[in-house]
Design an enzyme around this catalytic site. Structure first.
Site, PDB file in Angstrom:
ATOM      1  N   GLY A  18       0.793  -1.226   0.000  1.00  0.00           N
ATOM      2  CA  GLY A  18       0.000   0.000   0.000  1.00  0.00           C
ATOM      3  C   GLY A  18       0.821   1.270   0.000  1.00  0.00           C
ATOM      4  N   ILE A  98      -7.573 -10.354 -10.988  1.00  0.00           N
ATOM      5  CA  ILE A  98      -8.170 -10.100 -12.300  1.00  0.00           C
ATOM      6  C   ILE A  98      -9.670  -9.937 -12.092  1.00  0.00           C
ATOM      7  CG2 ILE A  98      -8.675 -11.128 -14.546  1.00  0.00           C
ATOM      8  CD1 ILE A  98      -5.921 -12.482 -14.392  1.00  0.00           C
ATOM      9  N   LEU A  99     -10.204  -8.848 -12.609  1.00  0.00           N
ATOM     10  CA  LEU A  99     -11.625  -8.546 -12.415  1.00  0.00           C
ATOM     11  C   LEU A  99     -12.444  -9.077 -13.592  1.00  0.00           C
ATOM     12  CD1 LEU A  99     -10.930  -4.950 -11.147  1.00  0.00           C
ATOM     13  CD2 LEU A  99     -11.941  -6.795  -9.776  1.00  0.00           C
ATOM     14  N   ASN A 113      -6.292   2.115 -12.817  1.00  0.00           N
ATOM     15  CA  ASN A 113      -5.278   1.181 -12.314  1.00  0.00           C
ATOM     16  C   ASN A 113      -3.901   1.777 -12.565  1.00  0.00           C
ATOM     17  OD1 ASN A 113      -4.175  -1.343 -11.375  1.00  0.00           O
ATOM     18  ND2 ASN A 113      -3.795  -1.904 -13.504  1.00  0.00           N
ATOM     19  N   HIS A 115      -0.034   0.490 -13.333  1.00  0.00           N
ATOM     20  CA  HIS A 115       0.664  -0.731 -13.746  1.00  0.00           C
ATOM     21  C   HIS A 115       2.142  -0.405 -13.948  1.00  0.00           C
ATOM     22  CE1 HIS A 115       1.170  -4.697 -15.450  1.00  0.00           C
ATOM     23  NE2 HIS A 115       1.881  -4.144 -16.417  1.00  0.00           N
ATOM     24  N   SER A 142       2.347   3.057 -16.014  1.00  0.00           N
ATOM     25  CA  SER A 142       1.202   3.577 -16.748  1.00  0.00           C
ATOM     26  C   SER A 142      -0.002   3.625 -15.820  1.00  0.00           C
ATOM     27  CB  SER A 142       0.843   2.662 -17.932  1.00  0.00           C
ATOM     28  OG  SER A 142       1.958   2.462 -18.776  1.00  0.00           O
ATOM     29  N   THR A 147     -10.624  -1.422 -18.306  1.00  0.00           N
ATOM     30  CA  THR A 147     -11.612  -1.982 -19.220  1.00  0.00           C
ATOM     31  C   THR A 147     -11.518  -3.510 -19.090  1.00  0.00           C
ATOM     32  OG1 THR A 147     -10.030  -2.090 -21.034  1.00  0.00           O
ATOM     33  CG2 THR A 147     -11.320  -0.050 -20.849  1.00  0.00           C
ATOM     34  N   LEU A 150      -7.245  -7.002 -19.812  1.00  0.00           N
ATOM     35  CA  LEU A 150      -6.266  -6.881 -18.724  1.00  0.00           C
ATOM     36  C   LEU A 150      -5.160  -5.888 -19.100  1.00  0.00           C
ATOM     37  CD1 LEU A 150      -5.254  -7.990 -15.938  1.00  0.00           C
ATOM     38  CD2 LEU A 150      -3.861  -9.586 -17.260  1.00  0.00           C
ATOM     39  N   ASP A 151      -4.995  -4.873 -18.276  1.00  0.00           N
ATOM     40  CA  ASP A 151      -3.976  -3.824 -18.473  1.00  0.00           C
ATOM     41  C   ASP A 151      -4.081  -3.197 -19.869  1.00  0.00           C
ATOM     42  OD1 ASP A 151      -2.945  -4.414 -15.928  1.00  0.00           O
ATOM     43  OD2 ASP A 151      -1.617  -5.960 -16.740  1.00  0.00           O
TER      44      ASP A 151
HETATM   45  C1  GAR Z   1       2.796  -1.086  -7.654  1.00  0.00           C
HETATM   46  O1  GAR Z   1       4.088  -1.042  -8.180  1.00  0.00           O
HETATM   47  C2  GAR Z   1       1.791  -1.203  -8.767  1.00  0.00           C
HETATM   48  O2  GAR Z   1       2.193  -0.589  -9.957  1.00  0.00           O
HETATM   49  C3  GAR Z   1       1.701  -2.688  -8.942  1.00  0.00           C
HETATM   50  O3  GAR Z   1       1.770  -3.208  -7.644  1.00  0.00           O
HETATM   51  C4  GAR Z   1       2.581  -2.367  -6.858  1.00  0.00           C
HETATM   52  C5  GAR Z   1       1.862  -2.122  -5.548  1.00  0.00           C
HETATM   53  O4  GAR Z   1       2.697  -1.469  -4.643  1.00  0.00           O
HETATM   54  N1  GAR Z   1       0.498  -3.077  -9.602  1.00  0.00           N
HETATM   55  C6  GAR Z   1       0.411  -4.087 -10.448  1.00  0.00           C
HETATM   56  O5  GAR Z   1       1.346  -4.810 -10.721  1.00  0.00           O
HETATM   57  C7  GAR Z   1      -0.969  -4.296 -11.046  1.00  0.00           C
HETATM   58  N2  GAR Z   1      -0.882  -5.100 -12.217  1.00  0.00           N
HETATM   59  P1  GAR Z   1       2.093  -0.844  -3.323  1.00  0.00           P
HETATM   60  O6  GAR Z   1       1.237  -1.920  -2.661  1.00  0.00           O
HETATM   61  O7  GAR Z   1       3.302  -0.517  -2.489  1.00  0.00           O
HETATM   62  O8  GAR Z   1       1.287   0.361  -3.695  1.00  0.00           O
END
Ligand code: GAR
Length: 221
Positions: A18, A98-99, A113, A115, A142, A147, A150-151
């Site tokens: 988080g 995955i939603l 989101n 990514h 990004s 949508t 996925l990504d």
């Molecule tokens: C982030 O780097 C985010 O871009 C990635 O998870 C990490 C969460 O970090 N998200 C994905 O890979 C989604 N496909 P955090 O829990 O420290 O915010």
């Protein structure tokens, strides 16, 4: 889902540390009239992001995906929870589920989101290592509307980081994280100010289609 009003209610979905949630919390504290983080939901009970939310007095909820028979049942509970909390904008911040198509269609234009790659490169997992393995000189992040693909939704903003010769997966992840913590609150701010919208399967900023992804250095003034 209701239309944004002057202080939209944001729901943040997490699965782990988080750190992006923390950046959003910190940003919100500085701009308290812009938006309200009304709920943080995690699919994992031990996600550290829940502690971050509790420390900021934000309501939290765990919806443990292992307690549901299938994705549809999990997403139905998620949808019900978000609607009961009158959430107007959903922010996926390291939410590693995955939603379903139905869920993404329901919240189309109301969910973003982040990514860790320069989409369309490296959808899915292990993006930092894949960029290193490919010998890329640049990597990044990004932020996009969600949508069913996925990504694959329209990109709102990207930030680029340089890959150095001695780069490791850990150092690269850290570089990308730093940029994530700057860019994600900025995009939420755009939404809260009514500048960001989704129409005709495109992302719009200030009534202009974001045809080419906005890159951070060219966007911040
Ligand atoms: C982030 O780097 C985010 O871009 C990635 O998870 C990490 C969460 O970090 N998200 C994905 O890979 C989604 N496909 P955090 O829990 O420290 O915010």
């Amino acid at each position: 889902m209701q239309k944004p009003h002057s202080t939209p209610r944001i729901g943040v979905l997490i699965s782990g540390s988080g750190s992006n949630l923390q950046a959003i919390i910190d940003h919100q504290k500085l701009h308290s009239n812009l938006y309200e983080i009304a709920l943080v939901i995690s699919n994992k009970a031990d996600a550290f992001g829940l502690v971050r939310a509790e420390n900021a007095n934000i309501p939290t909820m765990v919806i443990d995906h292992t307690q549901y028979n299938d994705r549809e049942a999990f997403d139905a509970k998620l949808q019900q929870t978000l609607e009961e909390a009158k959430i107007e904008f959903i922010v996926l911040a390291g939410f590693m589920r995955i939603l379903t198509r139905g869920f993404t269609q329901h919240f189309l234009g109301k969910m973003i989101n982040i990514h860790p790659s320069l989409l369309p490169k490296y959808t899915g997992l292990h993006t930092h290592q894949r960029a290193l393995d490919a010998g890329d000189k640049e990597h990044g992040l990004s932020i996009h509307f969600v949508t069913p693909e996925l990504d694959g939704g329209p990109v709102i903003l990207q930030a680029v980081v340089k890959i150095d010769p001695n780069e490791t997966e850990t150092s690269l992840r850290e570089k990308v994280h730093q940029q994530e913590h700057i860019t994600y609150p900025l995009v939420i701010e755009w939404f809260a100010l009514g500048r960001l919208s989704f129409k005709d399967n495109q992302a719009w900023l200030d009534q202009k289609i974001l045809k080419q992804p906005q890159v951070l250095s060219k966007t911040i003034s």
